[in-house]
Design an enzyme around this catalytic site. Structure first.
Site, short mmCIF file in Angstrom:
data_model
loop_
_atom_site.label_atom_id
_atom_site.label_comp_id
_atom_site.label_asym_id
_atom_site.label_seq_id
_atom_site.Cartn_x
_atom_site.Cartn_y
_atom_site.Cartn_z
N ASN A 150 0.86 -1.18 0.00
CA ASN A 150 0.00 0.00 0.00
C ASN A 150 0.90 1.24 0.00
OD1 ASN A 150 -1.77 2.07 0.55
ND2 ASN A 150 -2.67 1.13 2.36
N ARG B 70 -2.75 -2.04 -3.28
CA ARG B 70 -3.93 -1.20 -3.06
C ARG B 70 -3.84 -0.02 -4.03
NH1 ARG B 70 -4.86 3.42 1.18
NH2 ARG B 70 -7.05 3.79 0.82
N HIS C 187 -12.95 3.43 0.59
CA HIS C 187 -12.91 2.41 1.65
C HIS C 187 -13.62 1.12 1.23
CE1 HIS C 187 -12.87 5.91 4.79
NE2 HIS C 187 -11.63 5.51 4.56
N ARG D 203 -11.12 16.37 7.78
CA ARG D 203 -11.91 16.72 6.59
C ARG D 203 -13.31 17.17 6.98
NH1 ARG D 203 -10.85 11.12 3.61
NH2 ARG D 203 -8.78 10.89 4.49
N GLU E 151 -8.14 -5.01 5.32
CA GLU E 151 -8.06 -4.75 3.88
C GLU E 151 -6.98 -5.61 3.25
OE1 GLU E 151 -9.00 -0.12 3.49
OE2 GLU E 151 -8.17 -0.71 5.41
#
Ligand code: ADP
Length: 397
Positions: free
Chosen positions: A7, A91, A180, A241, A384
C-alpha cells in the site's frame, strides 16, 4: 502460496507478507517519510524482535529493495529467497468507472490507472509508482491491483449522479465513486459469517470510522450507497476533513478570506473536521480527554461526529428499506467504546439496541447488541490486506 501486499502513499509504503495457506501474516511493516534523508523503516514479525531504522530512502523503488532485503535477511527475515513470493497485491485508491473489480496488472491496466490520475491526483501516482517499482525488481511475479472504489461500482445511477449539468459526468466523470470499498466489503462479509447467514439475505450498514470515515449501505452483498463521493472529502465530518457542506460556502470563503481554490481545498482536507471544530486534535482519544476536562469545543466536535454518523445510519436504512445489521470498524469503530455508545443512542426505533457490557470491547470481532435486539450490532476489525491478498490469489492463478 505467499502474497506480498503493498500500500503506497505519497511518502509511505505499508506491507504485509501473507502465507495464504492458513492466511497467516509472516511479516508486516511500514516506511515513512520516503524521499527524505530521515526515512523511517519498521519491520515486524508476529514473534521476534522489531526492526526499526532511520535512513535516507529516495523513492518507493528504493524502499521496495530494502523491504525485499529484510524479508530474506538472516536475522529479521521470514523467507529464504525472493522466489518464495508468488504474487504481489497492490492497493490502488481510484479505479474510476474502468475497474469494477480487482485486476491482474498489464501494461494496458497501468494505462487505465494513469487515466484515473486526474480523479485522484494525490493517491494514484504513488500507487502506480509502487507497481512499476515491483515490476522492475520482480518482473516475473504476477501483480494485482485492488481498488478502493471497485466495491461501490454497483451503486445505481440515481445514487451516484449529482444534480449538476449532465456533461460534468459525461465529459469529466464527475459522480459519486465512494472509497474504503475493500474495508466495507470485508466487514460486511465477516458480519454475514458471524451471523451464520448468506450475505444475499442481509441488509447491512457498515460504518468505517477512522481518520477518514464513511458509511455504506450493503444490500445483498452489494454496495448500494455510500457517504463518500467524487473524492474522499464528502459525507461524514472526519478527523481533519469537513465532509458534506453547502457547496456555496467554498465560493463565499474564497471571497471573504481572499483565498485561492487550492487554499480552500487544503483547508477543507487538512484543517477542518473535528480538528477544525475543536482546535484540539483529530485523535478521538485526545478529544475525549479534553472533553472530560471541560473543553466545550472538544465535546461539540465529538457530538457533531456522533450525530452525523447516526444521521447517515438512518439514511442508509431508508435507502435499503430496513436493516439487519450495523457494523463498526476502523480505528474509532473498533476501539471507540464511548463513540459507538453515543452513535447508537437514538437508533432504537430501528430495532437496534446496543448492550453496554458487550460493547466493552476493543479490536476484536464482537456482537455488541442486546440479545433481543432485532438489528444486530457488531464491532469488527477491518482487514483490507487479507481482501487484497485473496483477490491476488484469485486473479494470479
Ligand atoms: P486511517 O483512516 O488512517 O487508517 P485508523 O482506522 O487507524 O485511521 O483510525 C485512526 C483513528 O482511530 C485515530 O485518529 C483515533 O482517533 C482513533 N482511535 C484509535 N484508538 C481509539 C480509541 N481507543 N478510542 C477512540 N478512538 C480511537
Amino acid at each position: 502460496m505467499k502474497v506480498l501486499v503493498i500500500n503506497c502513499g505519497s511518502s509511505s509504503l505499508k506491507y504485509q507478507l501473507i502465507d495464504m495457506n492458513g492466511e497467516i501474516v509472516l511479516a508486516k511493516g511500514l516506511f515513512e517519510r520516503i524521499g527524505s534523508d530521515e526515512a523511517m523503516f519498521t519491520h515486524k514479525r508476529p514473534e521476534g524482535e522489531k526492526y526499526s531504522v532511520v535512513e535516507p530512502i529516495k523513492n518507493h523503488g528504493e524502499a521496495l529493495k530494502r523491504l525485499l532485503d529484510i524479508l530474506v535477511d538472516a536475522e529479521y527475515g521470514v523467507i529464504k529467497s525472493m522466489d518464495e513470493i508468488d504474487a504481489v497485491g497492490h492497493r490502488v485508491v481510484h479505479g474510476g468507472e474502468k475497474f469494477a473489480d480487482s485486476v491482474l496488472i498489464t501494461d494496458e491496466v497501468i494505462k487505465g490507472m494513469e487515466e484515473c490520475i486526474e480523479l485522484a491526483p494525490l493517491h494514484n501516482p504513488p500507487n502506480i509508482e509502487g507497481i512499476k517499482a515491483c515490476e522492475a525488481i520482480m518482473p516475473n511475479v504476477p501483480q494485482v491491483g485492488v481498488f478502493d472504489t471497485a466495491f461501490h461500482q454497483t451503486m445505481p445511477k440515481k445514487c451516484f449522479l449529482y444534480g449538476l449539468p449532465y456533461k460534468a459526468y459525461e465529459d469529466l466523470g464527475v459522480r459519486r465513486y465512494g472509497f474504503h470499498g475493500t474495508s466495507h466489503k470485508y466487514v460486511s462479509q465477516r458480519c454475514a459469517e458471524l451471523m451464520g447467514k448468506d450475505i444475499k439475505d442481509l441488509k447491512i450498514i457498515t460504518c468505517h470510522l477512522g481518520n477518514g470515515s464513511s458509511v455504506t449501505a450493503v444490500d445483498q452483498g452489494k454496495s448500494v450507497d455510500t457517504t463518500m463521493g467524487f473524492t474522499p472529502l464528502s459525507g461524514l465530518v472526519m478527523g481533519t476533513r469537513c465532509g458534506d457542506i453547502d457547496p456555496a460556502i467554498v465560493v463565499f470563503l474564497m471571497e471573504k478570506w481572499n483565498k485561492t481554490a487550492k487554499e480552500i481545498d487544503a483547508m477543507m482536507n487538512k484543517e477542518s473536521g473535528v480538528l477544525g471544530i475543536s482546535n484540539v486534535s483529530n485523535d478521538f482519544r485526545l478529544l475525549e480527554d479534553a472533553a472530560k476536562e471541560g473543553n466545550e469545543k472538544a465535546q461539540l466536535a465529538l457530538d457533531i461526529f456522533h450525530y452525523r454518523v447516526r444521521r447517515e445510519i438512518g439514511a442508509m436504512a431508508a435507502v435499503m428499506g430496513g436493516v439487519d445489521a450495523i457494523v463498526f470498524t476502523a480505528g474509532i469503530g473498533e476501539n471507540g467504546i464511548g463513540d459507538r455508545a453515543e452513535i447508537c443512542k437514538g437508533i432504537e426505533y430501528l430495532g437496534a439496541h446496543i448492550d453496554a457490557e458487550r460493547n466493552n470491547v476493543r479490536g476484536e470481532d464482537a456482537e455488541i447488541s442486546t440479545a433481543d435486539s432485532t438489528v444486530k450490532i457488531f464491532a469488527i476489525p477491518t482487514n483490507e490486506e487479507i481482501m487484497i491478498a485473496r483477490d491476488t490469489v484469485r486473479l494470479s492463478k
